[in-house]
Design a protein around this motif. Structure first.
Motif, PDB file in Angstrom:
ATOM      1  N   TYR A  55       9.390   0.130   0.880  1.00 53.98           N
ATOM      2  CA  TYR A  55       8.161   0.749   0.389  1.00 53.98           C
ATOM      3  C   TYR A  55       7.383  -0.237  -0.481  1.00 53.98           C
ATOM      4  O   TYR A  55       6.166  -0.341  -0.369  1.00 53.98           O
ATOM      5  CB  TYR A  55       8.484   1.990  -0.443  1.00 53.98           C
ATOM      6  N   GLU A  56       8.106  -0.946  -1.333  1.00 52.21           N
ATOM      7  CA  GLU A  56       7.460  -1.909  -2.234  1.00 52.21           C
ATOM      8  C   GLU A  56       6.817  -3.051  -1.446  1.00 52.21           C
ATOM      9  O   GLU A  56       5.714  -3.487  -1.764  1.00 52.21           O
ATOM     10  CB  GLU A  56       8.474  -2.464  -3.236  1.00 52.21           C
ATOM     11  N   GLU A  57       7.496  -3.532  -0.408  1.00 52.32           N
ATOM     12  CA  GLU A  57       6.947  -4.616   0.408  1.00 52.32           C
ATOM     13  C   GLU A  57       5.722  -4.143   1.195  1.00 52.32           C
ATOM     14  O   GLU A  57       4.760  -4.893   1.375  1.00 52.32           O
ATOM     15  CB  GLU A  57       8.019  -5.156   1.356  1.00 52.32           C
ATOM     16  N   ILE A  58       5.742  -2.897   1.651  1.00 51.97           N
ATOM     17  CA  ILE A  58       4.583  -2.343   2.346  1.00 51.97           C
ATOM     18  C   ILE A  58       3.398  -2.269   1.386  1.00 51.97           C
ATOM     19  O   ILE A  58       2.262  -2.575   1.757  1.00 51.97           O
ATOM     20  CB  ILE A  58       4.895  -0.964   2.957  1.00 51.97           C
ATOM     21  N   ALA A  59       3.669  -1.878   0.153  1.00 49.34           N
ATOM     22  CA  ALA A  59       2.605  -1.809  -0.856  1.00 49.34           C
ATOM     23  C   ALA A  59       1.959  -3.177  -1.038  1.00 49.34           C
ATOM     24  O   ALA A  59       0.733  -3.301  -1.101  1.00 49.34           O
ATOM     25  CB  ALA A  59       3.157  -1.284  -2.181  1.00 49.34           C
ATOM     26  N   VAL A  60       2.778  -4.221  -1.073  1.00 44.88           N
ATOM     27  CA  VAL A  60       2.253  -5.586  -1.199  1.00 44.88           C
ATOM     28  C   VAL A  60       1.485  -5.963   0.070  1.00 44.88           C
ATOM     29  O   VAL A  60       0.375  -6.489   0.005  1.00 44.88           O
ATOM     30  CB  VAL A  60       3.398  -6.592  -1.467  1.00 44.88           C
ATOM     31  N   ALA A  61       2.072  -5.685   1.229  1.00 46.41           N
ATOM     32  CA  ALA A  61       1.471  -6.079   2.504  1.00 46.41           C
ATOM     33  C   ALA A  61       0.115  -5.434   2.729  1.00 46.41           C
ATOM     34  O   ALA A  61      -0.787  -6.049   3.302  1.00 46.41           O
ATOM     35  CB  ALA A  61       2.406  -5.734   3.668  1.00 46.41           C
ATOM     36  N   THR A  62      -0.042  -4.200   2.274  1.00 46.70           N
ATOM     37  CA  THR A  62      -1.281  -3.467   2.537  1.00 46.70           C
ATOM     38  C   THR A  62      -2.186  -3.369   1.309  1.00 46.70           C
ATOM     39  O   THR A  62      -3.217  -2.695   1.373  1.00 46.70           O
ATOM     40  CB  THR A  62      -0.969  -2.041   3.040  1.00 46.70           C
ATOM     41  N   SER A  63      -1.776  -4.012   0.221  1.00 45.03           N
ATOM     42  CA  SER A  63      -2.545  -3.940  -1.043  1.00 45.03           C
ATOM     43  C   SER A  63      -2.823  -2.491  -1.421  1.00 45.03           C
ATOM     44  O   SER A  63      -3.949  -2.097  -1.718  1.00 45.03           O
ATOM     45  CB  SER A  63      -3.855  -4.716  -0.925  1.00 45.03           C
ATOM     46  N   THR A  64      -1.764  -1.691  -1.372  1.00 46.76           N
ATOM     47  CA  THR A  64      -1.849  -0.254  -1.604  1.00 46.76           C
ATOM     48  C   THR A  64      -0.867   0.135  -2.698  1.00 46.76           C
ATOM     49  O   THR A  64       0.245  -0.399  -2.735  1.00 46.76           O
ATOM     50  CB  THR A  64      -1.478   0.508  -0.304  1.00 46.76           C
ATOM     51  N   PRO A  65      -1.228   1.076  -3.572  1.00 45.30           N
ATOM     52  CA  PRO A  65      -0.262   1.542  -4.578  1.00 45.30           C
ATOM     53  C   PRO A  65       0.977   2.150  -3.913  1.00 45.30           C
ATOM     54  O   PRO A  65       0.892   2.743  -2.839  1.00 45.30           O
ATOM     55  CB  PRO A  65      -1.036   2.614  -5.354  1.00 45.30           C
ATOM     56  N   LEU A  66       2.107   2.013  -4.588  1.00 47.61           N
ATOM     57  CA  LEU A  66       3.378   2.495  -4.055  1.00 47.61           C
ATOM     58  C   LEU A  66       3.326   3.989  -3.736  1.00 47.61           C
ATOM     59  O   LEU A  66       3.833   4.435  -2.702  1.00 47.61           O
ATOM     60  CB  LEU A  66       4.507   2.200  -5.047  1.00 47.61           C
ATOM     61  N   GLY A  67       2.704   4.786  -4.598  1.00 48.15           N
ATOM     62  CA  GLY A  67       2.588   6.228  -4.348  1.00 48.15           C
ATOM     63  C   GLY A  67       1.826   6.530  -3.068  1.00 48.15           C
ATOM     64  O   GLY A  67       2.164   7.460  -2.342  1.00 48.15           O
TER      65      GLY A  67
END
Length: 193
Positions: free
Chosen positions: A147-159
């Motif tokens: 989830y954290e890596e996806i947040a980084v990859a998509t420049s999106t908040p973790l929530g």
């Protein structure tokens, strides 16, 4: 072994060092991209991903030891540009006529037909899913990002990542429930000797 962050930092002075990132991550990134846009477009997206990463290496956050989320983010943005191709490919896949002919292997053929119907339903569900939800789901399921890596990859908040994954999983669950409800109940033939 140098971290990805160290490789990128060193590549600023010695550009050839950047090739180490390609060696480390190209194969797994290519598999992910190929699943999203098909084999024919995957090579182009992969090369564009590394070209953009090389050109933007000065903007890489050195606090990230692993460059995979960054690379997947670049690839996902490129995949979005190819979205109409992806949709067209899924439609073409669904339009391919399937040969079915009655044989002694009716149970196997029936299972194959049910699997093709299930695949068609799931493909339609993925195609109808909002692009951001689909990207998040596929980064999780196919790329294996956290989830954290996806947040980084998509420049999106973790929530937001959690919400998108929850929504995407719910859509897939609803589709598989529908598949189960409409799947014909087949009776397995009893073979006599």
């Amino acid at each position: 072994m140098k971290t990805d962050s160290e490789v990128i930092r060193r590549s600023r002075e010695a550009p050839a060092e950047f090739g180490e990132l390609f060696v480390r991550h190209a194969a797994v990134l290519h598999r992910y991209v190929a699943r999203r846009v098909g084999i024919s477009a995957a090579d182009d997206v992969l090369s564009d991903t590394f070209l953009i990463a090389f050109e933007r290496r000065d903007r890489f956050d050195p606090a990230w030891m692993d460059a995979r989320p960054w690379l997947y983010g670049i690839a996902t943005n490129l995949i979005r540009k190819h979205h109409h191709d992806e949709t067209r490919a899924l439609k073409a896949l669904l339009a391919v006529p399937r040969e079915t002919s009655p044989t002694d292997e009716d149970v196997v053929a029936g299972g194959r037909i049910d699997a093709e119907r299930s695949f068609a339903t799931l493909s339609k569900t993925l195609r109808r899913m909002p692009a951001r939800d689909r990207d998040t789901l596929l980064l999780f399921a196919w790329a294996g990002l956290s989830y954290e890596e996806i947040a980084v990859a998509t420049s999106t908040p973790l929530g937001t990542v959690r919400s998108r994954l929850n929504r995407a999983k719910r859509m897939l669950r609803d589709a598989t429930t529908l598949i189960g409800a409409i799947a014909p109940q087949q009776e397995v033939p009893r073979w006599t000797s």
